[in-house]
Write a protein that holds these residues in place. Structure first.
Motif, mmCIF file in Angstrom:
data_model
loop_
_atom_site.group_PDB
_atom_site.id
_atom_site.type_symbol
_atom_site.label_atom_id
_atom_site.label_comp_id
_atom_site.label_asym_id
_atom_site.label_seq_id
_atom_site.Cartn_x
_atom_site.Cartn_y
_atom_site.Cartn_z
ATOM 1 N N SER A 92 52.274 76.613 33.153
ATOM 2 C CA SER A 92 51.860 75.837 34.320
ATOM 3 C C SER A 92 52.286 74.395 34.148
ATOM 4 O O SER A 92 52.131 73.817 33.067
ATOM 5 N N HIS A 138 55.475 76.900 42.313
ATOM 6 C CA HIS A 138 56.202 77.366 41.117
ATOM 7 C C HIS A 138 55.279 78.222 40.253
ATOM 8 O O HIS A 138 55.666 79.278 39.752
ATOM 9 N N ARG A 195 55.096 83.428 24.088
ATOM 10 C CA ARG A 195 55.827 82.534 25.003
ATOM 11 C C ARG A 195 55.192 81.148 25.016
ATOM 12 O O ARG A 195 53.991 81.003 25.126
ATOM 13 N N SER A 213 56.312 76.741 25.987
ATOM 14 C CA SER A 213 57.331 75.776 26.428
ATOM 15 C C SER A 213 57.740 74.944 25.235
ATOM 16 O O SER A 213 56.864 74.437 24.514
ATOM 17 N N GLN A 227 64.491 63.356 30.671
ATOM 18 C CA GLN A 227 63.855 64.148 29.616
ATOM 19 C C GLN A 227 64.925 64.709 28.660
ATOM 20 O O GLN A 227 65.813 65.467 29.100
ATOM 21 N N GLY A 287 60.224 75.054 31.653
ATOM 22 C CA GLY A 287 60.396 74.755 33.073
ATOM 23 C C GLY A 287 60.463 73.247 33.251
ATOM 24 O O GLY A 287 59.804 72.504 32.525
ATOM 25 N N GLY A 344 59.910 70.606 36.245
ATOM 26 C CA GLY A 344 59.575 70.289 37.640
ATOM 27 C C GLY A 344 59.973 68.869 37.989
ATOM 28 O O GLY A 344 60.087 68.506 39.158
ATOM 29 N N CYS A 345 60.157 68.049 36.946
ATOM 30 C CA CYS A 345 60.479 66.639 37.167
ATOM 31 C C CYS A 345 61.988 66.433 37.102
ATOM 32 O O CYS A 345 62.594 66.530 36.029
ATOM 33 N N TYR A 351 63.981 73.646 41.458
ATOM 34 C CA TYR A 351 63.343 73.786 40.138
ATOM 35 C C TYR A 351 64.448 73.694 39.090
ATOM 36 O O TYR A 351 65.601 74.043 39.361
HETATM 37 C C1 LIG Z 1 56.551 74.539 37.338
HETATM 38 C C2 LIG Z 1 56.614 73.943 35.958
HETATM 39 C C3 LIG Z 1 57.166 72.694 35.770
HETATM 40 C C4 LIG Z 1 57.229 72.146 34.489
HETATM 41 N N1 LIG Z 1 57.821 70.928 34.310
HETATM 42 C C5 LIG Z 1 57.946 70.413 33.062
HETATM 43 C C6 LIG Z 1 58.663 69.207 32.852
HETATM 44 O O1 LIG Z 1 59.210 68.596 33.783
HETATM 45 N N2 LIG Z 1 58.753 68.749 31.559
HETATM 46 C C7 LIG Z 1 58.178 69.410 30.493
HETATM 47 O O2 LIG Z 1 58.281 68.956 29.347
HETATM 48 N N3 LIG Z 1 57.496 70.584 30.690
HETATM 49 C C8 LIG Z 1 57.379 71.094 31.936
HETATM 50 N N4 LIG Z 1 56.745 72.301 32.129
HETATM 51 C C9 LIG Z 1 56.126 73.006 30.993
HETATM 52 C C10 LIG Z 1 54.602 72.853 31.017
HETATM 53 O O3 LIG Z 1 54.261 71.565 30.594
HETATM 54 C C11 LIG Z 1 53.954 73.944 30.160
HETATM 55 O O4 LIG Z 1 54.128 75.178 30.812
HETATM 56 C C12 LIG Z 1 52.482 73.698 29.939
HETATM 57 O O5 LIG Z 1 52.248 72.561 29.156
HETATM 58 C C13 LIG Z 1 51.831 74.881 29.270
HETATM 59 O O6 LIG Z 1 52.435 75.142 28.023
HETATM 60 P P1 LIG Z 1 53.094 76.539 27.689
HETATM 61 O O7 LIG Z 1 54.197 76.773 28.673
HETATM 62 O O8 LIG Z 1 53.577 76.374 26.277
HETATM 63 O O9 LIG Z 1 52.022 77.579 27.828
HETATM 64 C C14 LIG Z 1 56.698 72.863 33.384
HETATM 65 C C15 LIG Z 1 56.160 74.133 33.583
HETATM 66 C C16 LIG Z 1 56.124 74.679 34.855
HETATM 67 C C17 LIG Z 1 55.556 76.058 35.033
#
Ligand SMILES: Cc1cc2nc3c(=O)[nH]c(=O)nc-3n(C[C@H](O)[C@H](O)[C@H](O)COP(=O)(O)O)c2cc1C
Length: 551
Positions: free
Chosen positions: A112, A185, A339, A341, A447, A501, A503-504, A525
């Motif tokens: 998320s 998203h 999984r 990020s 980033q 992901g 989003g920015c 995205y």
């Molecule tokens: C729609 C969406 C946009 C995101 N945008 C960014 C982003 O621009 N930069 C970033 O570092 N992480 C981004 N993330 C990762 C989220 O920060 C990450 O999913 C959240 O912290 C939860 O961690 P996890 O994915 O490890 O469970 C995004 C995730 C999603 C689903």
């Protein structure tokens, strides 16, 4: 200009889209300051409901991640409370806790934006075999269900449904006006997470796409006076879970009537944070993009997509001896739970194997199992910044996800792009050679995850024509992006690397780099994949270590 009501809605959606673009000069409107102590509660609970504790989470299932390419070969688990609990856990449950000093936060199987988790999940039971018929809210923190509604009377047993909704404010607290996009998203990711969880159990997911948002709200009780004003939930998606090879027709009207005449329990607890900022454009776009009841093309209840193995075969035959069968030998449950990020990538990583790269791209093609539930022609296409992929020149590549999009994409982008087909097996085209690391980083709000990776990409939507007559399709474009993103997240884990992901990003700068001049196509995205660097300062704790009294 004389605007019909529908056009007014489209105009509202377009205005929203344009005003929530980030640009190099200014970010979309958001809070001027954030009080981290005042973060909205990540876990919604309803007081006054009977709680059903689900069986202990953490069970391992046999299917390998690679087996999910051919879901029909996975024996279906019986539909019982243990397996329904596992479905919820693998889709929306906790995957770990992270700790840094006194701060501790939960991670979930579904990602998320900002880890804010605006998505709420509901289980609807229509028969006695699993759990008493009714509507249940899933509390991922406790791995339990809160019974919101008890159905009275007899309903044809159609197994279980899963409903998804969004608390926009939970996301807007941090991201302001752009948050509505992120909520969409997240719904796409959650849908993808549900599909992978179901496939692991040998089940499949049918999107009940004809339902209106009002219908979903009625079934889930979101139209009731049980929510604090700004903390209401907006209806998004309703799915039927097929645990058997049955395709009994489904009585939508009967189910809605049963829910409305059922006995409802509980009131949503406040999410607690102080509502310092208000974002009325989110309510406006949410109304303008709300979905009416629709006629959908008839679909088979369980559609068997062409097998990934068949795609693999063709790649194996025709693509420089490469095979894109997943080499992953881990179980699907392990991949789903691991999984994450990536927060940072190793900018000195050796190039990733080309086969892994092709495999990931093949996995997001609409003919593969992950898109079994998506009944519409693909509207999202990929523009990829390749930084470190074995045997491929650094540069920009395109993956149109259906043939008809090729020419319009060529016409809409820079004439200098050469559109050289790179592979016979997947529709991957070389556009431009050159080091794009700095460009990718700048475009993604500076980033480094976009440049230190093996590749990053923009998901470009067939935009204006899609929403012109049908403004609610705006949301579905983001859902499709989320579904692609979820597939990439899991494929990256399976390849031993990691995704994130994004989003920015600076919307119109992305368009400018690609040569896109109008809103026929828009980037909705971004995503990046590479070798993660772990932050050694963070401690990882088990997902459900905080709960000991499981049945
Ligand atoms: C729609 C969406 C946009 C995101 N945008 C960014 C982003 O621009 N930069 C970033 O570092 N992480 C981004 N993330 C990762 C989220 O920060 C990450 O999913 C959240 O912290 C939860 O961690 P996890 O994915 O490890 O469970 C995004 C995730 C999603 C689903």
């Amino acid at each position: 200009m004389d605007l019909t009501p529908m056009n007014k809605q489209t105009e509202t959606v377009l205005n929203y889209h344009n005003r929530t673009k980030h640009s190099l000069e200014r970010y979309a409107k958001g809070p001027e300051s954030i009080d981290w102590e005042d973060q909205p509660d990540q876990f919604r609970r309803f007081s006054g409901c009977e709680i059903v504790t689900l069986p202990k989470p953490g069970a391992e299932l046999e299917p390998l991640f690679a087996d999910l390419d051919n879901p029909e070969a996975i024996p279906a688990k019986p539909l019982n409370i243990t397996n329904a609990g596992l479905l919820l856990e693998l889709a929306f449950g906790l995957s770990a806790w992270k700790q840094f000093g006194p701060s501790r936060w939960a991670l979930r199987c579904n990602p998320s934006s900002g880890n804010l988790h605006p998505t709420e999940a509901y289980l609807i039971s229509t028969g006695e075999s699993l759990i008493k018929p009714g509507v249940y809210h899933y509390v991922s923190h406790d791995h339990s269900l809160e019974q919101r509604c008890r159905f009275e009377g007899i309903l044809p047993d159609s197994g279980i449904l899963i409903g998804l909704s969004s608390i926009h404010w939970r996301e807007a607290w941090k991201y302001g006006e752009r948050a509505f996009r992120y909520c969409q998203h997240d719904i796409g990711h959650a849908l993808g997470a549900l599909r992978y969880a179901a496939a692991t159990l040998g089940w499949s997911v049918e999107l009940l796409a004809e339902w209106s948002d009002d219908d979903i709200a009625k079934l889930l009780g979101l139209d009731r006076d049980d929510f604090k004003k700004q903390e209401h939930e907006s209806p998004d998606i309703i799915c039927r879970i097929h645990a058997h090879d049955d395709s009994k027709p489904f009585d939508t009207k009967g189910l809605l009537e049963t829910a409305q005449s059922g006995t409802w329990f509980g009131k949503a607890d406040s999410l607690r944070a102080y509502h310092m900022y208000k974002w009325p454009v989110i309510d406006e776009v949410s109304t303008a993009a709300s979905k009416p009841r629709t006629e959908e093309p008839e679909r088979q209840a369980i559609r068997r997509p062409p097998r990934m193995a068949e795609v693999s075969q063709s790649v194996g035959n025709r693509c420089d001896q490469h095979t894109i069968k997943s080499p992953c030998t881990k179980t699907a449950t392990k991949i789903i739970r691991q999984r994450r990020s990536a927060q940072q990538f190793d900018g000195k990583m050796p190039p990733m194997p080309q086969t892994d790269f092709y495999r990931m791209l093949a996995a997001v093609l609409p003919t593969t199992a992950a898109f079994e539930l998506w009944h519409w022609p693909p509207k999202i296409h990929l523009f990829i910044f390749v930084h470190r992929v074995e045997g491929l020149a650094s540069g920009i590549y395109a993956l149109p996800r259906h043939n008809d999009a090729l020419e319009p994409l060529q016409a809409a982008t820079l004439v200098d792009f050469d559109w050289q087909k790179v592979s016979e097996a997947i529709p991957l085209y070389h556009l431009y050679s050159g080091d794009c690391r700095q460009i990718a980083k700048t475009l993604s709000c500076h980033q480094p995850i976009a440049s230190d990776s093996a590749f990053s990409l923009g998901m470009v939507a067939e935009f204006s024509e899609t929403i012109q007559e049908t403004p609610w399709l705006y949301r579905r474009l983001f859902w499709e992006c989320g579904l692609i993103g979820q597939t990439l997240y899991l494929e990256a884990e399976a390849a031993g690397i990691r995704g994130t992901g994004i989003g920015c990003y600076f919307d119109d700068s992305v368009h400018e780099i690609l040569g896109i001049k109008d809103d026929k196509f828009q980037s909705l995205y971004h995503f990046t994949v590479g070798k993660p660097l772990e932050d050694q300062r963070l401690e990882t704790l088990p997902a459900y270590g905080h709960l000991n009294d499981f049945v």
